[in-house]
Scaffold this motif. Structure first.
Motif, mmCIF file in Angstrom:
data_model
loop_
_atom_site.group_PDB
_atom_site.id
_atom_site.type_symbol
_atom_site.label_atom_id
_atom_site.label_comp_id
_atom_site.label_asym_id
_atom_site.label_seq_id
_atom_site.Cartn_x
_atom_site.Cartn_y
_atom_site.Cartn_z
ATOM 1 N N ARG A 48 -8.768 -1.062 -3.798
ATOM 2 C CA ARG A 48 -8.313 -0.667 -5.143
ATOM 3 C C ARG A 48 -8.839 -1.577 -6.242
ATOM 4 N NH1 ARG A 48 -1.873 -2.287 -5.437
ATOM 5 N NH2 ARG A 48 -1.846 -3.510 -3.546
ATOM 6 N N LYS B 54 -4.680 6.532 -5.642
ATOM 7 C CA LYS B 54 -5.161 6.474 -4.261
ATOM 8 C C LYS B 54 -5.159 7.855 -3.620
ATOM 9 C CE LYS B 54 -3.911 4.160 0.090
ATOM 10 N NZ LYS B 54 -2.890 3.254 0.704
ATOM 11 N N GLN C 178 -2.016 10.066 -1.912
ATOM 12 C CA GLN C 178 -0.709 9.713 -2.456
ATOM 13 C C GLN C 178 -0.050 10.928 -3.115
ATOM 14 O OE1 GLN C 178 -1.543 7.081 -6.199
ATOM 15 N NE2 GLN C 178 0.101 8.476 -6.686
ATOM 16 N N GLU D 17 0.804 -1.220 0.000
ATOM 17 C CA GLU D 17 0.000 0.000 0.000
ATOM 18 C C GLU D 17 0.840 1.275 0.000
ATOM 19 O OE1 GLU D 17 -3.224 -0.005 -0.378
ATOM 20 O OE2 GLU D 17 -3.278 -2.203 -0.364
ATOM 21 N N ASP E 108 -10.678 5.987 -2.915
ATOM 22 C CA ASP E 108 -10.468 5.776 -1.485
ATOM 23 C C ASP E 108 -11.218 4.502 -1.124
ATOM 24 O OD1 ASP E 108 -9.768 6.055 1.151
ATOM 25 O OD2 ASP E 108 -11.246 7.617 1.601
ATOM 26 N N ASN F 115 -1.487 2.632 -6.423
ATOM 27 C CA ASN F 115 -1.870 2.314 -5.048
ATOM 28 C C ASN F 115 -1.050 3.058 -4.005
ATOM 29 O OD1 ASN F 115 0.125 0.470 -6.348
ATOM 30 N ND2 ASN F 115 0.483 -0.118 -4.224
#
Length: 253
Positions: A186, A124, A127, A57, A183, A104
């Motif tokens: 994934r 994501k 990020q 992640e 969010d 991700n």
């Protein structure tokens, strides 16, 4: 542990995962070969789309593995590695199937170049991503800079490249680099993003993608990517680049 994973999922989705979470999914030669294999598999009639993601992640891809590529000292040595990956990214870019970078986690340097070569980028929430190559006294070298100018407004592409920093995902969406921010799970998000696309026949998807490929062929994109590779290789062998990489690796150790 294998450096990459390949999985054929439902509805014709081929999932390629960079499986080096302990290295923040940095690209080495094994990952390059795996991505090349994935592109070949994606040409099969039963495959409708290729999705690229990273294990874990924390990171989508942190670019080239400096602990490996820092051993390349000369322009010629650097060119061999850069041109190999550039050719792979051109094949990814011109694959006649839709491609998705399922980001991700953080994408840095060459990780952004891989993402740029995909048709869509799903990222994501929270990020960051950025073309940070300039901070190491080199330019993009896998063709990603040239690709970026094909996909974004010139000013936005130039800002991303010249500021050589990580941008918040919301900024990247404003630039047009990110197509969707997610969010949650994934894989569920990816399935949702692809649902309408994958409802079409493969020949229809390929017909639309080939319209774009014809544009890039006429504009000489592959030749321009090659010029980017050569420029980066010339910068690679300079002492300032090797000094900055050494300092970066010292901080990481």
């Amino acid at each position: 542990m294998k450096s990459f994973l390949l999985e054929e999922r439902e509805q014709g989705c081929l999932l390629f995962t960079i499986n080096r979470p302990e290295k923040r999914n940095a690209v080495n030669f094994d990952v390059m070969d795996g991505l090349s294999e994935a592109i070949n598999l994606a040409k099969k009639p039963g495959v409708k789309t290729l999705v690229i993601t990273g294990a874990g992640e924390a990171a989508f891809c942190s670019g080239g593995d400096l602990s490996v590529f820092h051993q390349l000292k000369t322009e010629e040595e650097a060119y061999g590695m850069l041109s190999k990956m550039s050719n792979i990214l051109y094949r990814l870019l011109t694959l006649p199937k839709p491609t998705i970078a399922l980001m991700n986690g953080t994408a840095v340097g060459g990780g952004c170049e891989i993402a740029a070569a995909c048709d869509f980028r799903v990222a994501k929430k929270g990020q960051k991503a950025g073309f940070i190559q300039g901070s190491l006294a080199i330019s993009t070298g896998w063709g990603g800079g040239t690709i970026l100018f094909e996909k974004l407004l010139a000013g936005n592409a130039l800002k991303m490249l010249m500021e050589s920093r990580l941008f918040q995902v919301e900024e990247l969406a404003d630039f047009g680099f990110i197509d969707h921010i997610y969010d949650g799970d994934r894989e569920e998000v990816c399935d949702s993003f692809l649902r309408k696309i994958l409802s079409l026949e493969t020949d229809v998807l390929s017909a639309y993608k080939k319209m774009l490929i014809r544009k890039w062929t006429v504009s000489g994109l592959q030749k321009r990517m090659e010029e980017e590779v050569r420029n980066c290789a010339a910068l690679w062998e300079k002492d300032v680049h090797h000094e900055l990489v050494a300092k970066f690796l010292e901080r990481k150790s």
